[in-house]
Design a protein around this motif. Structure first.
Motif, PDB file in Angstrom:
ATOM      1  N   HIS A 123       0.831  -1.207   0.000  1.00  0.00           N
ATOM      2  CA  HIS A 123       0.000   0.000   0.000  1.00  0.00           C
ATOM      3  C   HIS A 123       0.863   1.254   0.000  1.00  0.00           C
ATOM      4  CE1 HIS A 123      -2.983   2.723   2.377  1.00  0.00           C
ATOM      5  NE2 HIS A 123      -2.924   3.052   1.107  1.00  0.00           N
ATOM      6  N   LEU A 124       1.890   1.263   0.830  1.00  0.00           N
ATOM      7  CA  LEU A 124       2.780   2.420   0.895  1.00  0.00           C
ATOM      8  C   LEU A 124       3.507   2.637  -0.431  1.00  0.00           C
ATOM      9  CD1 LEU A 124       4.173   1.782   4.463  1.00  0.00           C
ATOM     10  CD2 LEU A 124       2.794   3.753   3.779  1.00  0.00           C
ATOM     11  N   ILE A 125       3.933   1.553  -1.056  1.00  0.00           N
ATOM     12  CA  ILE A 125       4.598   1.667  -2.361  1.00  0.00           C
ATOM     13  C   ILE A 125       3.649   2.266  -3.393  1.00  0.00           C
ATOM     14  CG2 ILE A 125       5.595   0.342  -4.279  1.00  0.00           C
ATOM     15  CD1 ILE A 125       6.683  -1.618  -2.155  1.00  0.00           C
ATOM     16  N   SER A 126       2.390   1.852  -3.362  1.00  0.00           N
ATOM     17  CA  SER A 126       1.406   2.389  -4.310  1.00  0.00           C
ATOM     18  C   SER A 126       1.179   3.885  -4.110  1.00  0.00           C
ATOM     19  CB  SER A 126       0.077   1.634  -4.175  1.00  0.00           C
ATOM     20  OG  SER A 126      -0.616   2.004  -3.000  1.00  0.00           O
ATOM     21  N   CYS A 127       1.519   4.383  -2.913  1.00  0.00           N
ATOM     22  CA  CYS A 127       1.365   5.808  -2.620  1.00  0.00           C
ATOM     23  C   CYS A 127       2.639   6.598  -2.915  1.00  0.00           C
ATOM     24  CB  CYS A 127       0.972   6.001  -1.157  1.00  0.00           C
ATOM     25  SG  CYS A 127      -0.680   5.382  -0.753  1.00  0.00           S
ATOM     26  N   GLY A 128       3.665   5.926  -3.421  1.00  0.00           N
ATOM     27  CA  GLY A 128       4.887   6.619  -3.807  1.00  0.00           C
ATOM     28  C   GLY A 128       6.031   6.541  -2.817  1.00  0.00           C
ATOM     29  N   VAL A 129       5.877   5.754  -1.755  1.00  0.00           N
ATOM     30  CA  VAL A 129       6.975   5.606  -0.788  1.00  0.00           C
ATOM     31  C   VAL A 129       8.011   4.646  -1.371  1.00  0.00           C
ATOM     32  CG1 VAL A 129       7.627   4.940   1.550  1.00  0.00           C
ATOM     33  CG2 VAL A 129       5.384   6.002   1.134  1.00  0.00           C
ATOM     34  N   GLU A 130       9.272   5.064  -1.373  1.00  0.00           N
ATOM     35  CA  GLU A 130      10.344   4.264  -1.977  1.00  0.00           C
ATOM     36  C   GLU A 130      11.416   3.849  -0.983  1.00  0.00           C
ATOM     37  OE1 GLU A 130      11.661   6.912  -5.035  1.00  0.00           O
ATOM     38  OE2 GLU A 130      10.190   6.169  -6.490  1.00  0.00           O
ATOM     39  N   GLU A 131      11.467   4.518   0.164  1.00  0.00           N
ATOM     40  CA  GLU A 131      12.474   4.204   1.173  1.00  0.00           C
ATOM     41  C   GLU A 131      11.778   3.857   2.483  1.00  0.00           C
ATOM     42  OE1 GLU A 131      15.922   6.795   1.493  1.00  0.00           O
ATOM     43  OE2 GLU A 131      15.233   7.839  -0.314  1.00  0.00           O
ATOM     44  N   PHE A 132      12.249   2.780   3.105  1.00  0.00           N
ATOM     45  CA  PHE A 132      11.613   2.298   4.328  1.00  0.00           C
ATOM     46  C   PHE A 132      12.651   2.043   5.414  1.00  0.00           C
ATOM     47  CE2 PHE A 132       8.815   1.187   0.869  1.00  0.00           C
ATOM     48  CZ  PHE A 132       7.540   1.424   1.369  1.00  0.00           C
ATOM     49  N   VAL A 133      12.244   2.350   6.638  1.00  0.00           N
ATOM     50  CA  VAL A 133      12.966   1.906   7.826  1.00  0.00           C
ATOM     51  C   VAL A 133      11.963   1.067   8.607  1.00  0.00           C
ATOM     52  CG1 VAL A 133      14.150   2.565   9.942  1.00  0.00           C
ATOM     53  CG2 VAL A 133      14.397   3.982   7.871  1.00  0.00           C
ATOM     54  N   VAL A 134      12.359  -0.116   9.009  1.00  0.00           N
ATOM     55  CA  VAL A 134      11.470  -0.994   9.766  1.00  0.00           C
ATOM     56  C   VAL A 134      12.025  -1.140  11.177  1.00  0.00           C
ATOM     57  CG1 VAL A 134      10.359  -3.245   9.900  1.00  0.00           C
ATOM     58  CG2 VAL A 134      10.840  -2.235   7.660  1.00  0.00           C
ATOM     59  N   ALA A 135      11.237  -0.731  12.167  1.00  0.00           N
ATOM     60  CA  ALA A 135      11.636  -0.875  13.565  1.00  0.00           C
ATOM     61  C   ALA A 135      11.314  -2.293  14.021  1.00  0.00           C
ATOM     62  CB  ALA A 135      10.896   0.142  14.428  1.00  0.00           C
ATOM     63  N   VAL A 136      12.340  -3.039  14.392  1.00  0.00           N
ATOM     64  CA  VAL A 136      12.153  -4.448  14.746  1.00  0.00           C
ATOM     65  C   VAL A 136      12.764  -4.743  16.114  1.00  0.00           C
ATOM     66  CG1 VAL A 136      12.025  -5.290  12.373  1.00  0.00           C
ATOM     67  CG2 VAL A 136      14.260  -5.071  13.479  1.00  0.00           C
ATOM     68  N   SER A 137      12.252  -5.802  16.733  1.00  0.00           N
ATOM     69  CA  SER A 137      12.804  -6.275  18.001  1.00  0.00           C
ATOM     70  C   SER A 137      12.475  -7.752  18.163  1.00  0.00           C
ATOM     71  CB  SER A 137      12.255  -5.445  19.172  1.00  0.00           C
ATOM     72  OG  SER A 137      12.755  -5.922  20.397  1.00  0.00           O
TER      73      SER A 137
END
Length: 244
Positions: free
Chosen positions: A40-54
């Motif tokens: 969904h985010l990609i379809s909105c034009g987001v190309e860079e991601f940071v994923v907070a994981v633990s």
């Protein structure tokens, strides 16, 4: 556009499913939950991601890698324990501050029919700062009633729509948020964004803007909502999972 996906929680509301699978990886109509969020985010034009994981972070990173499969860039912010929304943002600051641009923060367990590019445009219109996404679609899990002055019930409202702006946990922020988070000592404490940092901003006279729109959203972190989507016919489920 850049987005931080919050995916560090233990998913306690989804136990026992999440005893061995992190919440972002729970299966949903042929894909992990977080992949639907990512698409969904990609379809909105987001190309860079940071994923907070633990919690069980290796399962998330092993599946999503660096984003090559989807033609995007994915980096990871790690922590031994979840740190609260603001704490996760603080932990990821070195990855979010690189280009000094505004960034989106979204929960890794929430699906919605929202054009995030509209939220970015709204944020820019108000010259940055902090923008909070609100939906006017929220169905209550309890019944309400209208009662007159004589304590007589006039009308029952069974699990009605609230028709008030409800936060779905998504924000657009700027680097200016980090000094305010730092005041809560995020290295040693869990720090909540709407519960602690935002009230402090208001006390200081710092404006926070609300993007209010009528759009459907689903908190898949709740077992009842997750089971509904899993059991739903695929065509109907895809109407929810894929925004057209």
């Amino acid at each position: 556009m850049k987005a931080l996906i919050l995916a560090a929680g233990k998913g306690t509301r989804l136990r026992p499913i999440t005893d061995y699978i992190p919440k972002p990886m729970i299966p949903l109509q042929g894909k992990p939950l977080m992949e639907w969020v990512l698409l969904h985010l990609i379809s909105c034009g987001v190309e860079e991601f940071v994923v907070a994981v633990s919690y069980l972070a290796e399962q998330i990173e092993n599946y999503f890698g660096r984003g090559e499969k989807w033609g995007v860039k994915i980096k990871y912010s790690y922590g031994a324990l979840p740190a609260g929304k603001a704490g996760e943002i603080w932990r990821a600051r070195s990855l979010l501050e690189i280009d000094k641009e505004s960034f989106l923060v979204v929960p890794g367990d929430t699906l919605c029919h929202l054009k995030y590019q509209d939220v970015f445009a709204f944020h820019q219109k108000h010259n940055g700062g902090s923008s909070v996404v609100f939906s006017t679609q929220y169905r209550l899990e309890v019944g309400l009633a209208e009662v007159d002055k004589k304590q007589r019930i006039i009308k029952f409202l069974e699990k009605t729509n609230l028709n008030e702006p409800v936060s779905m946990g998504s924000y657009v922020l700027d680097e200016g948020i980090f000094p305010y988070i730092e005041k809560f000592d995020p290295e040693d404490n869990e720090v909540d964004l709407p519960g602690e940092v935002f009230p402090f901003l208001l006390e200081q006279g710092v404006p926070i803007y609300g993007f209010v729109q009528d759009f459907p959203w689903w908190d898949v972190g709740r077992l009842a909502d997750y089971e509904k989507l899993v059991k739903m016919p695929k065509e109907r489920a895809l109407e929810i999972l894929v925004m057209k």
